[in-house]
Scaffold this motif. Sequence first.
Motif, PDB file in Angstrom:
ATOM      1  N   LEU A 289       0.819  12.387  -9.205  1.00  0.00           N
ATOM      2  CA  LEU A 289       0.301  13.792  -8.735  1.00  0.00           C
ATOM      3  C   LEU A 289       1.149  14.934  -8.976  1.00  0.00           C
ATOM      4  O   LEU A 289       0.763  15.839  -9.937  1.00  0.00           O
ATOM      5  N   LEU A 290       2.421  14.969  -8.696  1.00  0.00           N
ATOM      6  CA  LEU A 290       3.417  16.131  -8.844  1.00  0.00           C
ATOM      7  C   LEU A 290       3.554  16.065 -10.610  1.00  0.00           C
ATOM      8  O   LEU A 290       3.612  17.265 -10.853  1.00  0.00           O
ATOM      9  N   LYS A 291       3.665  14.964 -11.014  1.00  0.00           N
ATOM     10  CA  LYS A 291       3.768  15.268 -12.535  1.00  0.00           C
ATOM     11  C   LYS A 291       2.438  15.444 -13.294  1.00  0.00           C
ATOM     12  O   LYS A 291       2.797  16.674 -14.258  1.00  0.00           O
TER      13      LYS A 291
ATOM     14  N   ARG B 275       0.785  -1.067   0.046  1.00  0.00           N
ATOM     15  CA  ARG B 275       0.040   0.155  -0.023  1.00  0.00           C
ATOM     16  C   ARG B 275       0.946   1.357  -0.029  1.00  0.00           C
ATOM     17  O   ARG B 275       0.569   2.150  -0.578  1.00  0.00           O
ATOM     18  N   LEU B 276       1.989   1.153   0.694  1.00  0.00           N
ATOM     19  CA  LEU B 276       2.928   2.408   0.830  1.00  0.00           C
ATOM     20  C   LEU B 276       3.427   2.562  -0.531  1.00  0.00           C
ATOM     21  O   LEU B 276       3.470   3.787  -1.139  1.00  0.00           O
ATOM     22  N   ASP B 277       3.882   1.496  -1.271  1.00  0.00           N
ATOM     23  CA  ASP B 277       4.577   1.711  -2.389  1.00  0.00           C
ATOM     24  C   ASP B 277       3.639   2.152  -3.547  1.00  0.00           C
ATOM     25  O   ASP B 277       3.764   3.087  -4.286  1.00  0.00           O
ATOM     26  N   ARG B 278       2.225   1.767  -3.357  1.00  0.00           N
ATOM     27  CA  ARG B 278       1.169   2.125  -4.295  1.00  0.00           C
ATOM     28  C   ARG B 278       1.047   3.828  -4.079  1.00  0.00           C
ATOM     29  O   ARG B 278       1.238   4.485  -4.988  1.00  0.00           O
ATOM     30  N   ASP B 279       0.700   3.991  -2.983  1.00  0.00           N
ATOM     31  CA  ASP B 279       0.726   5.448  -2.518  1.00  0.00           C
ATOM     32  C   ASP B 279       1.553   6.497  -2.978  1.00  0.00           C
ATOM     33  O   ASP B 279       1.310   7.628  -3.232  1.00  0.00           O
TER      34      ASP B 279
END
Length: 238
Positions: A41-43, A30-34
């Motif tokens: 989002l930054l991109k 989950r951490l990797d996905r988030d």
Amino acid sequence: QKGMEVPDLGDYKDLDWPEAQKGHAAMISRLDRDVGRLLALLKELAIDRNTLVIFTSDNGPHREGGNEPGFNRSSGPLRGIKRDHYEGGIRVPTIARWPAQTPAGKVSGAIWHFADVMPTFAELAGAPKPAGMDGVSIVPTLKGKAQPALRDRFLYWEFHENGFKQAARWGDWKAVRNHLDDPIELYDLRKDIGETNNLAALQPKVLARFEDYLTTARVDSVDWPVKKGPRRPTITKP
């Protein structure tokens, strides 16, 4: 999920693993996905090239919630886990992403710690380094430049749970003292990353340097006093 605090076990639900290990793996996934969602989002906002993202941890693998660090060899070749002063407890990787400034794919052996975060962010913000801080800015390292001075300084750790512990690093040398009146253990991390060969008896000059440093690196405080008693004498600066 056995203290892992994940809403579901995801792809690990049907594996023949202990429940705590399923939860641990699900949390990492989950951490990797988030983190991926954040970078996306930054991109999307067109600010990713000039945004510095640092991913790291404050300690090595843990046993909370029933997790067993040895199940997936979470410490790798390192000795110890969270709350230990061996490398398995305090050495963690750091990933920095800053496309406009940080070279992609570059691996750095720079040795830094969390005291360096504030000076680093201050420099990035164009502000002076706050007074009275031990840390240094690692902006040159983030930009792919060498910072030899990072190797020459002492780094210090202490811990107060289950007794007072100290550790320090100086270049490739690492000292560990698990109780205040215990002998200091000394390791050469360049040759012995697993801290299996105690060289204290063979390196008296290096040991003396650490003995002096561990005695003078701290003073008692109201928040973190050294417990008085036969195994916990108070350390004070001369």
